[in-house]
Design a protein around this motif. Structure first.
Motif, PDB file in Angstrom:
ATOM      1  N   TRP A 147      40.884  33.967  69.945  1.00 21.11           N
ATOM      2  CA  TRP A 147      40.567  35.269  69.353  1.00 21.11           C
ATOM      3  C   TRP A 147      40.157  36.298  70.400  1.00 21.11           C
ATOM      4  CZ3 TRP A 147      42.009  35.032  64.369  1.00 21.11           C
ATOM      5  CH2 TRP A 147      42.029  33.773  63.754  1.00 21.11           C
ATOM      6  N   ALA A 148      40.880  36.273  71.518  1.00 25.62           N
ATOM      7  CA  ALA A 148      40.501  37.173  72.609  1.00 25.62           C
ATOM      8  C   ALA A 148      41.192  38.525  72.538  1.00 25.62           C
ATOM      9  CB  ALA A 148      40.790  36.516  73.953  1.00 25.62           C
ATOM     10  N   LEU A 149      42.189  38.666  71.671  1.00 28.29           N
ATOM     11  CA  LEU A 149      42.916  39.934  71.618  1.00 28.29           C
ATOM     12  C   LEU A 149      42.673  40.637  70.287  1.00 28.29           C
ATOM     13  CD1 LEU A 149      46.361  38.886  73.124  1.00 28.29           C
ATOM     14  CD2 LEU A 149      44.469  40.046  74.267  1.00 28.29           C
ATOM     15  N   GLY A 150      42.545  41.932  70.352  1.00 28.23           N
ATOM     16  CA  GLY A 150      42.338  42.700  69.135  1.00 28.23           C
ATOM     17  C   GLY A 150      43.207  43.948  69.139  1.00 28.23           C
ATOM     18  N   VAL A 151      43.103  44.712  68.055  1.00 28.84           N
ATOM     19  CA  VAL A 151      43.836  45.974  67.945  1.00 28.84           C
ATOM     20  C   VAL A 151      42.809  47.065  67.734  1.00 28.84           C
ATOM     21  CG1 VAL A 151      45.684  47.192  66.785  1.00 28.84           C
ATOM     22  CG2 VAL A 151      45.528  44.704  66.597  1.00 28.84           C
ATOM     23  N   ASN A 152      42.821  48.074  68.578  1.00 33.14           N
ATOM     24  CA  ASN A 152      41.920  49.209  68.394  1.00 33.14           C
ATOM     25  C   ASN A 152      42.724  50.428  67.968  1.00 33.14           C
ATOM     26  OD1 ASN A 152      39.119  48.891  70.744  1.00 33.14           O
ATOM     27  ND2 ASN A 152      39.735  47.686  69.000  1.00 33.14           N
ATOM     28  N   ASN A 153      42.033  51.339  67.341  1.00 34.09           N
ATOM     29  CA  ASN A 153      42.598  52.614  66.881  1.00 34.09           C
ATOM     30  C   ASN A 153      43.585  52.407  65.751  1.00 34.09           C
ATOM     31  OD1 ASN A 153      41.026  53.540  68.947  1.00 34.09           O
ATOM     32  ND2 ASN A 153      42.746  53.740  70.370  1.00 34.09           N
ATOM     33  N   VAL A 191      43.813  45.259  72.654  1.00 33.85           N
ATOM     34  CA  VAL A 191      42.689  45.276  73.602  1.00 33.85           C
ATOM     35  C   VAL A 191      42.189  43.846  73.856  1.00 33.85           C
ATOM     36  CG1 VAL A 191      41.795  47.588  73.248  1.00 33.85           C
ATOM     37  CG2 VAL A 191      41.139  45.767  71.673  1.00 33.85           C
ATOM     38  N   PRO A 192      41.731  43.606  75.079  1.00 34.18           N
ATOM     39  CA  PRO A 192      41.149  42.303  75.394  1.00 34.18           C
ATOM     40  C   PRO A 192      39.678  42.272  74.999  1.00 34.18           C
ATOM     41  CG  PRO A 192      41.214  43.640  77.362  1.00 34.18           C
ATOM     42  CD  PRO A 192      41.757  44.499  76.260  1.00 34.18           C
ATOM     43  N   ASN A 193      39.112  41.091  74.936  1.00 35.71           N
ATOM     44  CA  ASN A 193      37.775  40.956  74.357  1.00 35.71           C
ATOM     45  C   ASN A 193      36.642  41.423  75.253  1.00 35.71           C
ATOM     46  OD1 ASN A 193      38.171  38.899  76.137  1.00 35.71           O
ATOM     47  ND2 ASN A 193      37.435  37.277  74.785  1.00 35.71           N
TER      48      ASN A 193
END
Ligand code: SF4
Ligand code: SF4
Ligand code: SF4
Ligand code: FES
Ligand code: FES
Lengths: 777, 190
Positions: free
Chosen positions: A165-171, A179-181
């Motif tokens: 779960w190190a990657l996410g989505v911003n905006n 984005v990375p964690n």
């Protein structure tokens, strides 16, 4: 689910009700384009590329989320659908930089392919494209936002697949970014799976980016040289002035046990082959006591002369041999045969990382009880005892997670320490570090949650690490065999370290056991071997002890570094003529009289056996001038000793007939080149003495458990072997539990070999920094 | 740690009242993470923006990663990651307001305050931004200042609005409490 029949493009198809339309179509050979859909990951329906027309439904439907039902009618290609897909691509290209000429993915990019197919070559958008600079998140992972098509494969792969779960989505919308964690950095397992699944060139790898174009590489399918799980890996290789270099490792064809999975070691840890520390010339200690480069002929004759002299004057018992956990089965088999029949000694061992011998002994007379790694992928219930697969067996951990996630498998964990896989476990059993021996008692009593749940399981796969040894293995196996009314419902797996430690054990790198764990004392064992010494030899530590006492005449070490385990005073070996075959000048090699530069697993052919007993074919990918496979070195050494090498390797007209085994073509291995030479010399180009497959015939014939399906093996599939030969006579092993030293490798270490991978070192440093940061928080 | 730099962990991120409110909030939903968006809004009202410390504390309270908090928070334009003024003026320029002169109003605010879009006045009292529809179209053009509405605006009404808030700023009342009141009144199950 019952089968239903539906129509796609006028064809009647049948699939279980509830199957995703996209999967049903793919099975039937109808390709539906998809960016966000990725088999095995949760559904996203984000890209709209998979739209199809369903009869009686007003709008186009996404095939990646539509489940099939009786009587449905679909159209997957029509001008309307092509227009919809084209429009989707046009939107995606609104901010896409079109830097295909320099992009890593160029030539194997799913967006390019779709563009080619739907011809969205021009855009009606007049707006300037958003530009964002490329970011480096770790030594392994780079992100180029403008190329990202927001399919969210990476975030799902990292979360669901890796459980990181190190990657996410911003905006939001067109401003969305992956984005990375850790702010601008990635604090993760650095597996590179996110890069692998990215359909475009948005995520690129530190080791491959801007190095080449995909079509400039040859692709060779072989087996990872690091841990004992044996992932199949496709190496991208390119010619250089002194051989062929590896520039990429992945498994995009999803063949093999691992599918598309590779961990950081398999994906990035191949660079040791190019290390500047690599030995490329034989070294011989000169009169001044210094190792100096020599020709192969000279080095081999010095080594051979000494070995012959010691054997003839002091007998084979004055010679010791230590084999490798990373060389092929054929090399290991040849090494023990060479030791026993040419050097006349049973003083042969390897650096044991787990107790395979006790495992084979415990299973003697119980065929069909070992689990293959494939079995894990679909097992209903698994009891995992000891070890931390996330670090030490990344593929096993991946398969366990996947089995729990997709098949609702039940995982039970007994361990002395908390491990990450507990997140997937149904029940846990804590044990004191020395408490593994009591596990069967706990299970029998049935008082704890885990014991109760395990008892209720109808079928069970028991996987255990090197914490379980000797009689504890016997007890656990006996417990398993007697646990239920249905004795067919249990299977076992014993976990060791390094890519062919199982092969080393299976091929008899033991002082008391012949290949297939046949006791040396068994009457009539291996009668083909001329003058097999009858008594058991010395273990690795006993050999080092006699060497230190000045009583070992010579020691041949192949691909092992025993000195790093038990630091020796260099003076201790002054009376022992030490010969080392290795890739690097290791602690052991520095003490040698003769050092012979060996080829790595990526530079030769043969077979290896993973810790589950699955045998796989190794194909030569890279090449390095100056080095030789251990197989060839041993044959040459035997020849230089004046030995009858036809007895060692059956080859040529009069030898045992065997097929060539290797495929034709540019990468078919050294045997082919030798075949050219044989032909030029008027000899029959069927077999060469350096062809490992000449020996594989003998292994198949003589080694219990290795009579395996060769067609499947050579086709590149994993083929399960069985260590438990029906005729195996249980013996008290000379080899005790104390000779076992587990490697406890992490995600970024790989025994001595891993120290020569700059990529793994960088990842290790990066993660150490991340750890320090989060500790400071 | 030197006495000048107390351990950040010992500084509570939220007031005891807000902390208590959060404790109650996470209990209210079947899964804790459902409390995320209200928590972020209340935290922003109290702290002024979503500082790193707020993000970390909210993540801790809900039991998710900071990355997950940011995934959600960055989606919403009403959540901020930089301090705004004590009174954040949001001028709607969507179609109804636009047709009825929103840009003249917006320009007047810029002139009066001497700041551009997303600017904060040097005294920290006001910040200004242009937003999408605030749901007051019938009375366009409209602006929202923290949680208060001002509608049927004309540029000439701007100075009066600003001086009203300047007075409140001296009185030390930022209007966030009006949300608290509203939120409380909507909590029959609390
Ligand atoms: S490298 Fe692996 S662990 Fe790291 S972000 Fe990518 S998928 Fe996740
Ligand atoms: S980085 Fe690649 S995998 Fe991730 S969302 Fe973007 S295009 Fe998809
Ligand atoms: S180290 Fe093990 S898990 Fe990793 S790629 Fe190699 S074989 Fe697979
Ligand atoms: S593949 Fe179906 S919407 Fe992306
Ligand atoms: S358009 Fe301005 S409030 Fe709706």
């Amino acid at each position: 689910m019952p089968d239903v029949t539906f129509t796609v493009d006028g064809k009647k198809l049948t699939a279980p009700a509830g199957t995703l339309l996209i999967d049903a179509c793919r099975k039937a050979g109808i390709e539906i384009p998809a960016f966000c859909y990725y088999p095995g990951l949760s559904l996203q329906a984000a890209c709209r590329m998979c739209v199809v027309r369903q009869e009686k439904v007003p709008k186009l439907q996404t095939a990646c989320t539509t489940t099939v039902a009786e009587g449905q009618v679909f159209v997957t290609e029509s001008p309307e659908i092509a227009q919809a897909r084209k429009a989707t691509i046009e939107l995606l290209l609104g901010n896409h930089p079109l830097d295909c000429p320099v992009c890593d993915a160029g030539g194997e990019c799913e967006l390019q392919d779709m563009n080619f197919k739907y011809g969205a070559g021009e855009s009606l958008y007049a707006e300037a494209k958003h530009h964002r600079d490329e970011q480096q998140w770790s030594p392994a992972v780079f992100y180029d936002r403008p190329r990202c098509i927001l399919c969210y494969r990476c975030t799902r792969m990292c979360g669901e697949g890796m459980d990181v779960w190190a990657l996410g989505v911003n905006n939001r919308g067109a401003d969305s970014v992956i984005v990375p964690n850790d702010g601008q950095q990635l604090d993760c397992e650095q597996c590179g799976m996110c890069i692998d699944v990215c359909p475009v060139g948005a995520l690129t790898s530190g080791s491959y980016r801007y190095k080449t174009r995909p079509w400039e590489m040859n692709h060779v399918s072989t087996v990872c040289t690091h841990c004992a799980d044996g992932c199949k890996v496709t190496l991208g290789v390119r010619s250089t002035t002194d051989g062929a270099e590896i520039i990429r490792a992945d498994n995009r064809d999803k063949s093999g046990i691992n599918g598309d999975f590779l961990c950081a070691k398999g994906r990035f840890g191949f660079d040791f082959v190019e290390s500047a520390d690599r030995l490329t010339k034989p070294l011989v200690r000169n009169s001044a006591g210094k190792l100096e480069p020599a020709t192969w002929e000279h080095a081999l004759s010095v080594a051979a002369k000494k070995l012959k002299e010691i054997r003839d004057s002091r007998g084979g018992a004055a010679i010791g041999v230590i084999g490798s956990n990373r060389t092929t089965n054929e090399e290991n088999y040849l090494l023990q045969k060479f030791s026993r029949t040419v050097l006349a000694t049973n003083n042969i061992d390897h650096e044991r990382t787990t107790d395979y011998a006790s495992f084979a002994r415990a299973l003697a007379g119980h065929p069909g009880k070992t689990a293959s790694l494939r079995d894990i992928a679909s097992a209903c219930a698994i009891l995992l005892v000891g070890t931390n697969p996330t670090d030490e067996h990344p593929l096993l951990a991946w398969l366990l997670r996947t089995d729990v996630r997709l098949n609702r498998a039940r995982l039970y964990i007994a361990n002395h320490a908390p491990i990450k896989l507990e997140r997937q476990a149904r029940a846990m059993q804590g044990l004191p570090p020395n408490g593994y021996k009591d596990l069967t008692t706990i299970l029998d009593r049935g008082e704890t949650d885990l014991a109760k749940a395990v008892k209720a399981e109808e079928s069970l796969i028991v996987i255990f690490g090197s914490e379980i040894r000797g009689t504890a293995i016997h007890n656990l196996v006996t417990w398993g065999l007697n646990r239920g009314p249905n004795p067919d419902s249990v299977r076992f797996a014993c976990l060791g370290d390094h890519s062919n430690s199982r092969g080393a054990a299976d091929m008899g790198l033991f002082p008391d056991l012949l290949p297939g764990y046949v006791p040396i004392t068994e009457p009539g064992a291996f009668v083909e071997y001329a003058d097999l010494p009858p008594a058991a030899g010395k273990t690795l530590s006993q050999m080092l002890d006699v060497a230190t006492a000045g009583e070992l005449g010579a020691l041949l070490v192949v691909g092992a570094n025993p000195v790093s385990r038990a630091p020796l005073n260099p003076a201790a070996l002054k009376n022992t003529f030490l010969i080392v075959q290795d890739l690097f000048l290791t602690e052991t090699a520095t003490l040698a009289e003769v050092v012979l530069p060996a080829a790595s697993l990526y530079e030769k052919s043969g077979t290896v056996t993973n810790t589950f007993g699955d045998v796989q074919i190794v194909r030569k990918a890279a090449d390095r001038a100056g080095v030789k496979p251990d197989f060839e070195i041993l044959v040459r050494l035997a020849e230089a000793m004046g030995g009858p090498i036809k007895g060692l390797v059956p080859f040529g007209r009069a030898g045992t007939t065997a097929d060539l085994g290797q495929s034709r073509g540019a990468q078919s291995g050294e045997a082919d080149r030798h075949a050219v030479w044989l032909e030029a010399n008027g000899l029959e180009p069927r077999l060469s003495p350096f062809d490992p497959f000449a020996l594989f015939d003998e292994i198949e014939r003589l080694v219990p458990g290795y009579a395996i399906d060769r067609i499947n093996l050579i086709a590149g599939n994993d083929v399960h072997s069985e260590p438990a030969s029906p005729g195996l006579v249980p013996v008290t092993a000379l080899a005790g539990e104390d000779f076992i030293v587990p490697a406890h490798d992490t995600l970024f270490t790989s025994g001595t070999l891993g120290r020569y991978s700059a990529a793994l070192k960088q990842l290790e440093e990066h993660q150490a920094k991340e750890l320090a940061k989060s500790a400071a928080d | 740690m030197s006495p000048n730099h107390p351990n950040p962990e010992s500084i509570p991120v939220f007031s005891p009242q807000l902390a208590a409110r959060f404790d109650a909030l996470v209990q209210k939903y079947p899964v804790k993470r459902s409390a995320l968006i209200p928590m972020l809004l209340y935290a922003q009202d109290e702290v002024g923006y979503l500082s790193d410390a707020v993000v970390a504390e909210v993540a801790r309270r809900i039991g998710i990663t900071e990355l997950e908090v940011r995934n959600v928070a960055t989606y919403y334009s009403m959540l901020r990651f930089r301090p705004a003024g004590q009174f954040n003026i949001q001028v709607c320029t969507n179609i109804s307001c636009l047709l009825r002169g929103a840009y003249e109003v917006y320009e007047r605010f810029q002139e009066e305050l001497g700041v551009g879009p997303h600017g904060v006045t040097p005294d920290g009292v006001f910040s200004l931004e242009e937003v999408e529809c605030v749901g007051a179209c019938c009375w366009a053009p409209a602006v929202q200042v923290n949680y208060d509405f001002h509608d049927e605006l004309k540029p000439d009404l701007v100075p009066g609005i600003l001086s009203g808030y300047r007075g409140k700023a001296k009185a030390g009342n930022n209007g966030a409490s009006s949300l608290e009141k509203k939120a409380n009144s909507k909590e029959p199950h609390a």
